[in-house]
Design an enzyme around this catalytic site. Structure first.
Site, PDB file in Angstrom:
ATOM      1  N   ASP A   3      -8.738   0.604  66.444  1.00 32.41           N
ATOM      2  CA  ASP A   3      -7.533  -0.170  66.764  1.00 32.41           C
ATOM      3  C   ASP A   3      -7.392  -0.244  68.275  1.00 32.41           C
ATOM      4  OD1 ASP A   3      -5.476   2.125  67.768  1.00 32.41           O
ATOM      5  OD2 ASP A   3      -6.755   2.890  66.166  1.00 32.41           O
ATOM      6  N   ASP A   5      -4.667   0.621  71.024  1.00 33.81           N
ATOM      7  CA  ASP A   5      -3.534   1.538  71.010  1.00 33.81           C
ATOM      8  C   ASP A   5      -2.225   0.822  71.327  1.00 33.81           C
ATOM      9  OD1 ASP A   5      -3.357   4.412  70.485  1.00 33.81           O
ATOM     10  OD2 ASP A   5      -2.407   4.538  72.447  1.00 33.81           O
TER      11      ASP A   5
END
Length: 285
Positions: free
Chosen positions: A205, A207
């Site tokens: 991902d 952040d």
């Protein structure tokens, strides 16, 4: 009592990575620091004896701030392990990475604060750690897949919560590339055990502060890791086949000539369920 089997290489599995070896045998290893995260599985990969330990336990029993990092490192050394591969899930902080990337970092920043970060409990034993990852092992990882990115700085936070947007943006402003919850003190403890250590980071991902939206969540991280598990295991198998001989590597020779004040278990000779803490200084590890 039977002796522990010998393993030359270890893989420490991260979130979602709870098994690795086919036809493995599991072994309970008692250490002076308590129990490791799980029984250690020992099997064979590319003709080499390999140990596998799920960092969080077989059912994700241990959150990142509560992992017994010292017991894990000691248990692997008791099996004879001299090289440790550490796949892990990370968040991306800058445009240098994107979700789905595999990165072999060359630097870390430790921002943890509740963990026991060393085996040293007395005396003067100051380990050099300017370069926390083994260059030979890192080269084997990057050479195993042309899409693996070489280099980058990984900041390790305490967890178990994810970062605030302000924290994430601060890390990015420092020009750090990745954020993770388990890389410290694991890397330093491996060095104290005289082991070569390299991380393989899967970016799951971007952040919280590095992207718009609601921020990162656990489901997103675990799902991304599951999607890439076959890719990770294949890459690790190829890297294991290509690992260099660790003899003479500075990851282990840093302690030559020093009086190390903690116990380093004899390689592969520790009976299962038995431990011994030698309080005498040891010449080297």
């Amino acid at each position: 009592m039977s002796e522990l089997p010998r393993a030359d290489i270890a893989v420490i599995g991260g979130s979602g990575f709870y098994s690795f070896l086919d036809d493995a045998t599991e072994h309970d290893v008692t250490t002076p620091y308590g129990d490791p995260s799980a029984p250690v599985a020992v099997g064979e990969v590319a003709g080499r004896s390999v140990a596998f330990l799920p960092r969080h336990g077989r059912h994700h029993d241990h959150p990142p701030h509560a992992i017994n990092y010292r017991a894990n490192a000691w248990a692997l050394r008791a099996l004879g392990v001299r090289q440790v591969l550490a796949p892990c899930a990370v968040g991306g902080l800058r445009e240098t990475v994107a979700p789905g990337d595999l990165v072999v970092p060359d630097q870390l920043v430790d921002r943890t604060h509740r963990r026991v970060g060393s085996f040293v409990e007395s005396g003067a034993v100051h380990m050099p750690f300017a370069d926390p990852y083994c260059p030979g092992m890192s080269a084997a990882l990057t050479g195993a897949d042309p899409d693996v990115r070489a280099g980058g700085t990984m900041v390790i936070i305490e967890g178990p919560r994810f970062s605030t947007r302000a924290e994430s943006r601060h890390y990015a402003e420092q020009r750090w590339d990745l954020v993770n919850m388990t890389g410290a003190p694991e890397a330093a403890l491996a060095r104290e055990m005289g082991q070569c250590y390299a991380a393989l980071a899967l970016v799951t991902d971007m952040d919280a502060g590095a992207d718009a939206g609601d921020g990162v969540g656990q489901d997103e991280v675990f799902a991304r890791f599951r999607q890439n598990l076959e890719r990770l295991t294949g890459l690790l198998s190829r890297a294991i086949a290509a690992l260099p001989d660790p003899t003479g590597c500075t990851c282990s020779t840093w302690a030559d000539g020093l009086e190390v004040t903690y116990d380093v278990p004899a390689r592969g000779s520790r009976p299962a369920g038995v431990h011994h803490l030698d309080v005498r200084p040891q010449a080297s590890i």
